[in-house]
Design an enzyme around this catalytic site. Structure first.
Site, PDB file in Angstrom:
ATOM      1  N   GLN A 184       1.043  -9.898  -5.539  1.00 52.26           N
ATOM      2  CA  GLN A 184       0.289 -11.525  -5.869  1.00 52.26           C
ATOM      3  C   GLN A 184       1.350 -12.229  -6.630  1.00 52.26           C
ATOM      4  OE1 GLN A 184      -1.868 -12.735  -3.639  1.00 52.26           O
ATOM      5  NE2 GLN A 184      -2.765 -10.870  -3.002  1.00 52.26           N
TER       6      GLN A 184
ATOM      7  N   THR B  66      11.951   4.914  11.620  1.00 49.37           N
ATOM      8  CA  THR B  66      12.864   3.883  11.956  1.00 49.37           C
ATOM      9  C   THR B  66      12.477   2.553  11.396  1.00 49.37           C
ATOM     10  OG1 THR B  66      12.763   5.071  14.168  1.00 49.37           O
ATOM     11  CG2 THR B  66      13.216   2.814  14.300  1.00 49.37           C
TER      12      THR B  66
ATOM     13  N   CYS C 149     -17.560  -3.386   1.783  1.00 48.47           N
ATOM     14  CA  CYS C 149     -18.612  -2.832   2.613  1.00 48.47           C
ATOM     15  C   CYS C 149     -18.439  -1.304   2.610  1.00 48.47           C
ATOM     16  CB  CYS C 149     -18.708  -3.499   3.706  1.00 48.47           C
ATOM     17  SG  CYS C 149     -19.942  -2.932   4.894  1.00 48.47           S
TER      18      CYS C 149
ATOM     19  N   THR D 243       0.903  -1.132   0.053  1.00 48.80           N
ATOM     20  CA  THR D 243       0.021   0.319  -0.009  1.00 48.80           C
ATOM     21  C   THR D 243       0.822   1.172   0.050  1.00 48.80           C
ATOM     22  OG1 THR D 243      -1.885  -0.949   0.956  1.00 48.80           O
ATOM     23  CG2 THR D 243      -1.738   1.235   1.390  1.00 48.80           C
TER      24      THR D 243
ATOM     25  N   SER E 176       4.587  -6.888  -0.464  1.00 47.12           N
ATOM     26  CA  SER E 176       4.320  -6.783   0.702  1.00 47.12           C
ATOM     27  C   SER E 176       5.131  -8.486   1.252  1.00 47.12           C
ATOM     28  CB  SER E 176       2.927  -7.060   1.268  1.00 47.12           C
ATOM     29  OG  SER E 176       2.522  -5.505   1.151  1.00 47.12           O
ATOM     30  N   ALA E 177       5.618  -8.253   2.261  1.00 46.74           N
ATOM     31  CA  ALA E 177       6.202  -9.546   2.790  1.00 46.74           C
ATOM     32  C   ALA E 177       5.072 -10.406   3.377  1.00 46.74           C
ATOM     33  CB  ALA E 177       7.167  -9.351   4.046  1.00 46.74           C
ATOM     34  N   HIS E 178       4.002 -10.087   3.808  1.00 46.11           N
ATOM     35  CA  HIS E 178       3.024 -11.152   4.446  1.00 46.11           C
ATOM     36  C   HIS E 178       2.474 -12.078   3.480  1.00 46.11           C
ATOM     37  CE1 HIS E 178      -0.895  -8.848   3.823  1.00 46.11           C
ATOM     38  NE2 HIS E 178      -0.016  -7.931   3.442  1.00 46.11           N
TER      39      HIS E 178
ATOM     40  N   ASN F 138      -5.227  -9.624  -7.637  1.00 43.83           N
ATOM     41  CA  ASN F 138      -5.582 -10.231  -6.260  1.00 43.83           C
ATOM     42  C   ASN F 138      -6.835 -10.949  -6.366  1.00 43.83           C
ATOM     43  OD1 ASN F 138      -5.774  -7.291  -6.336  1.00 43.83           O
ATOM     44  ND2 ASN F 138      -6.761  -7.626  -4.452  1.00 43.83           N
TER      45      ASN F 138
END
Ligand code: PMP
Length: 412
Positions: free
Chosen positions: A195, A253, A342, A72, A215-217, A158
């Site tokens: 993705q 940081t 939503c 993001t 993104s790493a997750h 995605n």
């Protein structure tokens, strides 16, 4: 109840090895990577080591990897940072720049584009995919104008998992830039590869991209960390003020444990390829598609069957609401997702499914199943069995409601 997770595109569990590498950086190696003392230097070394692994994976040099909080942020930096750089040159003030993206990007790209459009900073073209969920290179080519400065096309969608022709668009951009004169705007090419990283070749030279986000997750790494690849020499400016971290491109940081975990997670992608884990995921996905198509009437796969991520199966089920399906499946311990969002209490149909030509009611009756390295055949069998029962039950209810309505309106 044994729960079944089929929502790996939303997020993946952090791998145990990843977590193990991260843990010391929360406690004994807790230094701030910008501190000059040994605590800081230890942390910096860990950050640099992860940066090296990530750069190698993408075929980049370490200084081209900018750590962020995730895709993001990387996508926001891309859209807004490229514009900021553009407007930093006084001679550009008179010409409104043009951005090309697609109608089915993730909201962090789409909404960033809408924001800069609303602010009057850029005009944006939103290229529509075809009915199979694929962007045509010729449509991108047709949209390019003399004031186009940025093209942003996602690598893998995605929601429907379709794979976009990034390498071909990259070649087109490269060719066009080669013909440009010194004083003409050069095109930058960005891809949101969030993705794609698990399954597809993300070598930045091969793709000819200037910018790439992830993104790493999504790769069995931790949440809240990601990166933006920025090719050396790219005209982009930071959008966040503060410290001088990340080559002055991203203040704040360092998330040292997160970055360490990200580095380990990237390393593991190659192991999964050699250990045939991805092939197993692909076979399970095809098994799921075949089983659903055979056992559940009026189930339609959304998006190309061929140019599709090995882990994605997105279906529309006629005469049912995706939300109802999702909640009923969740009560049975099965997790998947819908593309509906939503907004102010009402469900708006997925912009991705609408963009490939589905009607609102078809888009509402859709579910996304995304598989991962822990998915088993037994889980697929159990999930389809439950899904079949739930679809039948919900169709009966909606049939009864429609029937009642029909009877009433005829009596009236
Ligand atoms: N782009 C794509 C294609 C995604 O799938 C996601 C996550 N769903 C994002 C961007 C945003 O990632 P994050 O929430 O980690 O910032």
């Amino acid at each position: 109840m044994k729960r079944i997770y089929l929502d790996y595109a939303a997020t993946t569990p952090a791998d145990k090895e990843v977590l193990k590498e991260m843990l010391p950086y929360f406690s004994e190696n807790f230094g701030n990577a910008m501190s000059i003392h040994s605590f800081g230097q230890d942390a910096l070394q860990a950050v640099d080591s992860a940066r090296g692994k990530i750069a190698t994976f993408f075929g980049a040099v370490p200084s081209e990897i900018i750590f962020t909080s995730g895709a993001t942020e990387s996508n926001n930096i891309t859209i807004k940072g490229v514009l900021k750089s553009y407007y930093s040159k006084a001679e550009n003030a008179k010409i409104k720049p043009h951005i090309i993206t697609t109608a089915f990007e993730h909201h962090c790209v789409l909404d960033s584009c809408k924001t800069v459009e609303k602010e009057g900073l850029a005009e944006v073209s939103y290229i529509k995919p075809d009915k199979d969920g694929l962007i045509k290179v010729s449509d991108i080519a047709k949209a390019i104008k003399s004031n186009t400065i940025l093209i942003s096309v996602m690598y893998v969608n995605n929601e429907i998992g379709t794979v976009q022709p990034i390498e071909k668009i990259g070649k087109l951009v490269k060719k066009l830039n080669a013909t440009k004169k010194e004083n003409e705007f050069k095109l930058l090419f960005h891809t949101d590869a969030t993705q794609a990283v698990n399954y597809f070749d993300c070598n930045v030279a091969k793709l000819s991209v200037d910018l790439l986000s992830m993104s790493a997750h999504k790769i069995y790494g931790p949440k809240g960390v990601g990166m933006l690849y920025v090719k050396k020499g790219t005209t982009i400016k930071k959008i966040q003020d503060g410290g001088d971290q990340e080559y002055k491109m991203r203040a704040g940081t360092h998330n040292v444990p997160g970055i360490v975990g990200f580095g380990k997670a990237i390393e593991q992608i190659a192991n999964r390829k050699t250990q045939n884990v991805n092939r197993k995921v692909l076979e399970l996905r095809d098994y799921l598609i075949a089983k659903v198509s055979k056992e559940i009437p009026k189930a339609v796969l959304n998006g190309s069957k061929i140019l599709r991520s090995p882990n994605n199966a997105n279906f529309s089920f006629a005469d049912v609401e995706g939300e109802g399906l999702l909640l009923s499946l969740d009560m049975e311990g099965i997790a998947c997702s819908t593309g509906s969002a939503c907004s102010s209490g009402a469900l708006s149909p997925s912009h991705v499914l609408l963009s490939i030509g589905l009607k609102a009611e078809q888009a509402h009756g859709s579910l996304r199943f995304t598989l991962g390295k822990y998915t088993t055949k037994q889980e697929i069998d159990a999930a389809v069995k439950k899904l079949k029962t739930i679809v039948e039950r919900l169709r009966k209810i909606s049939g009864n409601i429609l029937g009642e309505y029909y009877n009433k309106s005829h009596k009236a």
